[in-house]
Design a protein around this motif. Structure first.
Motif, PDB file in Angstrom:
ATOM      1  N   ASP A   1      -1.766  13.211  14.002  1.00 34.21           N
ATOM      2  CA  ASP A   1      -2.442  13.736  15.189  1.00 34.21           C
ATOM      3  C   ASP A   1      -1.796  15.046  15.645  1.00 34.21           C
ATOM      4  OD1 ASP A   1      -0.440  12.715  17.676  1.00 34.21           O
ATOM      5  OD2 ASP A   1      -0.370  11.545  15.820  1.00 34.21           O
ATOM      6  N   LEU A   2      -2.548  15.806  16.395  1.00 37.24           N
ATOM      7  CA  LEU A   2      -2.105  17.109  16.892  1.00 37.24           C
ATOM      8  C   LEU A   2      -0.901  16.982  17.818  1.00 37.24           C
ATOM      9  CD1 LEU A   2      -2.537  20.171  17.300  1.00 37.24           C
ATOM     10  CD2 LEU A   2      -4.178  19.593  19.103  1.00 37.24           C
ATOM     11  N   PHE A   3      -0.850  15.900  18.585  1.00 34.20           N
ATOM     12  CA  PHE A   3       0.233  15.712  19.548  1.00 34.20           C
ATOM     13  C   PHE A   3       1.592  15.709  18.849  1.00 34.20           C
ATOM     14  CE2 PHE A   3       2.975  12.797  22.026  1.00 34.20           C
ATOM     15  CZ  PHE A   3       3.078  13.560  23.181  1.00 34.20           C
ATOM     16  N   THR A   4       1.677  15.033  17.702  1.00 34.34           N
ATOM     17  CA  THR A   4       2.938  14.995  16.956  1.00 34.34           C
ATOM     18  C   THR A   4       3.342  16.392  16.504  1.00 34.34           C
ATOM     19  OG1 THR A   4       2.422  12.764  16.165  1.00 34.34           O
ATOM     20  CG2 THR A   4       4.108  13.990  14.958  1.00 34.34           C
ATOM     21  N   SER A   5       2.382  17.181  16.043  1.00 33.55           N
ATOM     22  CA  SER A   5       2.669  18.537  15.597  1.00 33.55           C
ATOM     23  C   SER A   5       3.223  19.393  16.725  1.00 33.55           C
ATOM     24  CB  SER A   5       1.400  19.178  15.028  1.00 33.55           C
ATOM     25  OG  SER A   5       1.687  20.380  14.363  1.00 33.55           O
ATOM     26  N   ILE A   6       2.651  19.253  17.908  1.00 30.50           N
ATOM     27  CA  ILE A   6       3.127  20.022  19.063  1.00 30.50           C
ATOM     28  C   ILE A   6       4.512  19.545  19.491  1.00 30.50           C
ATOM     29  CG2 ILE A   6       2.672  20.515  21.497  1.00 30.50           C
ATOM     30  CD1 ILE A   6      -0.294  20.519  20.835  1.00 30.50           C
ATOM     31  N   LEU A   7       4.781  18.239  19.375  1.00 30.88           N
ATOM     32  CA  LEU A   7       6.108  17.725  19.691  1.00 30.88           C
ATOM     33  C   LEU A   7       7.164  18.338  18.767  1.00 30.88           C
ATOM     34  CD1 LEU A   7       5.766  13.903  20.462  1.00 30.88           C
ATOM     35  CD2 LEU A   7       6.315  15.749  22.034  1.00 30.88           C
ATOM     36  N   TRP A   8       6.812  18.514  17.497  1.00 31.74           N
ATOM     37  CA  TRP A   8       7.761  19.131  16.558  1.00 31.74           C
ATOM     38  C   TRP A   8       8.070  20.572  16.961  1.00 31.74           C
ATOM     39  CZ3 TRP A   8       4.986  17.171  11.512  1.00 31.74           C
ATOM     40  CH2 TRP A   8       5.297  15.816  11.336  1.00 31.74           C
ATOM     41  N   VAL A   9       7.044  21.297  17.370  1.00 31.15           N
ATOM     42  CA  VAL A   9       7.269  22.669  17.837  1.00 31.15           C
ATOM     43  C   VAL A   9       8.181  22.658  19.064  1.00 31.15           C
ATOM     44  CG1 VAL A   9       6.156  24.724  18.792  1.00 31.15           C
ATOM     45  CG2 VAL A   9       5.074  23.491  16.911  1.00 31.15           C
ATOM     46  N   ALA A  10       7.927  21.711  19.972  1.00 26.60           N
ATOM     47  CA  ALA A  10       8.753  21.608  21.173  1.00 26.60           C
ATOM     48  C   ALA A  10      10.199  21.276  20.823  1.00 26.60           C
ATOM     49  CB  ALA A  10       8.180  20.538  22.105  1.00 26.60           C
TER      50      ALA A  10
ATOM     51  N   GLY B   1       6.854  14.580   4.639  1.00 25.80           N
ATOM     52  CA  GLY B   1       5.774  13.607   4.649  1.00 25.80           C
ATOM     53  C   GLY B   1       5.854  12.648   3.476  1.00 25.80           C
ATOM     54  N   ALA B   2       6.171  13.173   2.290  1.00 30.54           N
ATOM     55  CA  ALA B   2       6.291  12.321   1.115  1.00 30.54           C
ATOM     56  C   ALA B   2       7.399  11.299   1.299  1.00 30.54           C
ATOM     57  CB  ALA B   2       6.570  13.179  -0.121  1.00 30.54           C
ATOM     58  N   LEU B   3       8.515  11.710   1.877  1.00 33.92           N
ATOM     59  CA  LEU B   3       9.645  10.812   2.071  1.00 33.92           C
ATOM     60  C   LEU B   3       9.326   9.735   3.110  1.00 33.92           C
ATOM     61  CD1 LEU B   3      12.619  10.283   1.351  1.00 33.92           C
ATOM     62  CD2 LEU B   3      13.254  11.825   3.212  1.00 33.92           C
ATOM     63  N   PHE B   4       8.735  10.140   4.222  1.00 32.64           N
ATOM     64  CA  PHE B   4       8.476   9.176   5.297  1.00 32.64           C
ATOM     65  C   PHE B   4       7.472   8.104   4.863  1.00 32.64           C
ATOM     66  CE2 PHE B   4       6.113   7.724   9.045  1.00 32.64           C
ATOM     67  CZ  PHE B   4       7.151   7.230   9.803  1.00 32.64           C
ATOM     68  N   PHE B   5       6.377   8.501   4.239  1.00 36.61           N
ATOM     69  CA  PHE B   5       5.354   7.519   3.896  1.00 36.61           C
ATOM     70  C   PHE B   5       5.699   6.728   2.634  1.00 36.61           C
ATOM     71  CE2 PHE B   5       3.102  10.148   6.904  1.00 36.61           C
ATOM     72  CZ  PHE B   5       2.440   9.183   7.653  1.00 36.61           C
ATOM     73  N   SER B   6       6.675   7.179   1.881  1.00 35.01           N
ATOM     74  CA  SER B   6       7.194   6.346   0.805  1.00 35.01           C
ATOM     75  C   SER B   6       7.933   5.149   1.393  1.00 35.01           C
ATOM     76  CB  SER B   6       8.138   7.144  -0.092  1.00 35.01           C
ATOM     77  OG  SER B   6       7.434   8.152  -0.779  1.00 35.01           O
ATOM     78  N   LYS B   7       8.593   5.372   2.483  1.00 32.87           N
ATOM     79  CA  LYS B   7       9.265   4.258   3.176  1.00 32.87           C
ATOM     80  C   LYS B   7       8.243   3.326   3.828  1.00 32.87           C
ATOM     81  CE  LYS B   7      11.172   2.595   7.208  1.00 32.87           C
ATOM     82  NZ  LYS B   7      10.551   2.386   8.544  1.00 32.87           N
ATOM     83  N   GLN B   8       7.167   3.891   4.376  1.00 30.87           N
ATOM     84  CA  GLN B   8       6.137   3.071   5.011  1.00 30.87           C
ATOM     85  C   GLN B   8       5.330   2.279   3.983  1.00 30.87           C
ATOM     86  OE1 GLN B   8       7.553   3.572   8.069  1.00 30.87           O
ATOM     87  NE2 GLN B   8       5.506   3.438   8.924  1.00 30.87           N
ATOM     88  N   THR B   9       5.208   2.802   2.764  1.00 30.73           N
ATOM     89  CA  THR B   9       4.391   2.256   1.661  1.00 30.73           C
ATOM     90  C   THR B   9       2.908   2.173   2.017  1.00 30.73           C
ATOM     91  OG1 THR B   9       4.634  -0.114   2.207  1.00 30.73           O
ATOM     92  CG2 THR B   9       6.375   0.898   0.843  1.00 30.73           C
ATOM     93  N   PHE B  10       2.497   2.797   3.098  1.00 30.10           N
ATOM     94  CA  PHE B  10       1.083   2.812   3.504  1.00 30.10           C
ATOM     95  C   PHE B  10       0.813   4.119   4.236  1.00 30.10           C
ATOM     96  CE2 PHE B  10      -2.007   2.174   6.960  1.00 30.10           C
ATOM     97  CZ  PHE B  10      -3.134   1.888   6.201  1.00 30.10           C
ATOM     98  N   ILE B  11      -0.386   4.656   4.027  1.00 31.87           N
ATOM     99  CA  ILE B  11      -0.738   5.908   4.682  1.00 31.87           C
ATOM    100  C   ILE B  11      -2.209   5.892   5.056  1.00 31.87           C
ATOM    101  CG2 ILE B  11      -1.185   7.004   2.435  1.00 31.87           C
ATOM    102  CD1 ILE B  11      -0.321   9.654   3.652  1.00 31.87           C
ATOM    103  N   ASN B  12      -2.503   6.350   6.274  1.00 25.54           N
ATOM    104  CA  ASN B  12      -3.885   6.639   6.661  1.00 25.54           C
ATOM    105  C   ASN B  12      -3.878   7.800   7.641  1.00 25.54           C
ATOM    106  OD1 ASN B  12      -3.120   5.596   9.130  1.00 25.54           O
ATOM    107  ND2 ASN B  12      -4.687   4.004   9.188  1.00 25.54           N
ATOM    108  N   ALA B  13      -5.041   8.212   8.087  1.00 24.60           N
ATOM    109  CA  ALA B  13      -5.165   9.452   8.858  1.00 24.60           C
ATOM    110  C   ALA B  13      -4.638   9.338  10.280  1.00 24.60           C
ATOM    111  CB  ALA B  13      -6.631   9.895   8.890  1.00 24.60           C
ATOM    112  N   GLN B  14      -4.309   8.133  10.739  1.00 24.72           N
ATOM    113  CA  GLN B  14      -3.884   7.965  12.127  1.00 24.72           C
ATOM    114  C   GLN B  14      -2.505   8.574  12.395  1.00 24.72           C
ATOM    115  OE1 GLN B  14      -5.948   6.771  14.415  1.00 24.72           O
ATOM    116  NE2 GLN B  14      -7.471   6.527  12.780  1.00 24.72           N
ATOM    117  N   GLY B  15      -1.732   8.828  11.355  1.00 23.39           N
ATOM    118  CA  GLY B  15      -0.386   9.330  11.566  1.00 23.39           C
ATOM    119  C   GLY B  15      -0.270  10.840  11.630  1.00 23.39           C
TER     120      GLY B  15
END
Length: 376
Positions: A293-302, A277-291
């Motif tokens: 979501d539960l769906f992304t977490s389940i996709l990672w498990v899949a 997470g630290a690496l990805f949002f350092s590239k984005q240079t912006f962070i908020n709660a929209q990134g």
């Protein structure tokens, strides 16, 4: 219909025989040859942003950005594989650790955060890893006595708690988010790197418009983390994880402190999630709660399950497919979920052990299938 299923099974068996043959031939190669091939493959991965390979280029998205996303997803999958693939703990809220690591770097390093402490990135990241490890211990201490679906529900709740907290807290700026997330370095490319396609001497190494620096950093971290997890897997800790995954009660009877090693798995998996997470949002240079979501977490498990839980190369393949294919075939964007659902069903029927399962995991599933057949 049965003829189609039989054909698919035969095709899968042929593929398995081919993969097994390649694995055996690789194992029989001299050590020097294997090192040379691995070194050439690593060089190829680092050179990939500058290679013009038509079949793999993403026409609608910057190819280097897609490579960076693949590297971040592989790092996530390696961490999640420690929890799911090695220790056998179903974690549906892994996105929570990813968010904790990202917000720690943003809060401590951004000039626009409510906490006016502008630490450099190299200081923020170790703190983020430590904070996510502590959060893994805090979550695991009261919950790791649960098993199966109950543990999955608790971890799912943890992921949602982190998201809701980030959405409503003043320290995270709520839905407005935090801008100016620090980058790894403010340095510029030297003149001797001008030969590489996409690199211009004097331009920032880490910038949103030129992602090569971020991709190389992410790829380096992936190799380091995979090597570290591999060493752990072959140690007493890894053997304890495998014993817990196969039969926790039997492991406890044989003297394995199961709670301790499950807590270690949660902490190490959380640390890798926070680093991602630290690496990805350092590239984005912006962070908020929209990134988060539960769906992304389940996709990672899949991705871990499809790739082959317990095998680092398998989960890496699953993560790359998850990150790359939607960007490569954007014309089918409206059917992503349908295609992904069909792929999951097909995998469940024909390859429950994943595309590249570990040998131990494959044997476990075969034994369970035989036990089920005997029980019937």
């Amino acid at each position: 219909m049965m003829a189609v299923i039989d054909s698919a099974r035969k095709a899968d068996e042929s593929r398995v025989r081919a993969v097994t043959g390649l694995r055996d031939r690789w194992a029989n190669l001299p050590y020097g040859w294997r090192i040379s091939v691995l070194f050439a493959f690593v060089i190829f991965l680092y050179a990939l942003p500058g290679l013009e390979i038509p079949l793999i280029k993403t026409p609608d998205t910057d190819f280097t950005s897609v490579l960076f996303l693949c590297a971040v997803y592989v790092l996530v999958a390696v961490g999640l594989n420690v929890v799911i693939g090695l220790a056998g703990l179903l974690d549906l809220g892994y996105i929570g650790f990813y968010a904790v690591g990202a917000y720690t770097v943003a809060i401590l390093g951004s000039p626009n955060s409510p906490v006016v402490i502008q630490y450099p990135w190299v200081v923020c990241v170790p703190i983020a890893i430590a904070v996510t490890m502590v959060s893994g211990v805090i979550l695991g201490w009261p919950t790791l006595r649960l098993r199966g679906d109950y543990l999955a529900i608790v971890t799912l709740g943890f992921g949602e708690i982190i998201r809701v907290f980030a959405l409503n807290s003043d320290i995270t700026n709520g839905n407005r988010g935090i801008t100016g997330v620090p980058v790894p370095s403010e340095g510029t490319w030297p003149e001797w790197m001008d030969w590489f396609p996409g690199i211009t001497a004097g331009r920032p190494i880490f910038s949103v418009s030129n992602v090569i620096g971020f991709y190389w950093l992410a790829l380096t971290l992936v190799f380091i983390c995979m090597l570290g997890v591999r060493r752990l897997e072959r140690s007493r800790v890894g053997r304890s994880w495998l014993a817990i995954r196969e039969d926790e009660d039997a492991a406890e009877v044989m003297g394995v402190p199961t709670f301790k090693y499950k807590l270690w798995a949660f902490a190490i998996g959380a640390a890798l999630g926070g680093l991602s997470g630290a690496l990805f949002f350092s590239k984005q240079t912006f962070i908020n709660a929209q990134g988060f979501d539960l769906f992304t977490s389940i996709l990672w498990v899949a991705a871990v399950v499809i790739g082959g839980a317990g095998n680092q190369l398998g989960v890496a393949l699953g993560a790359i497919l998850l990150a790359y294919l939607p960007e490569r075939f954007r014309e089918f964007a409206d059917y992503r979920l349908l295609i992904f659902g069909v792929a999951l069903i097909v995998m469940t029927i024909f390859r429950p052990q994943g595309l590249l399962p570990s040998r131990r995991r494959k044997v476990e599933l075969e034994d369970r299938a035989k036990e089920g057949a005997v029980g019937e």
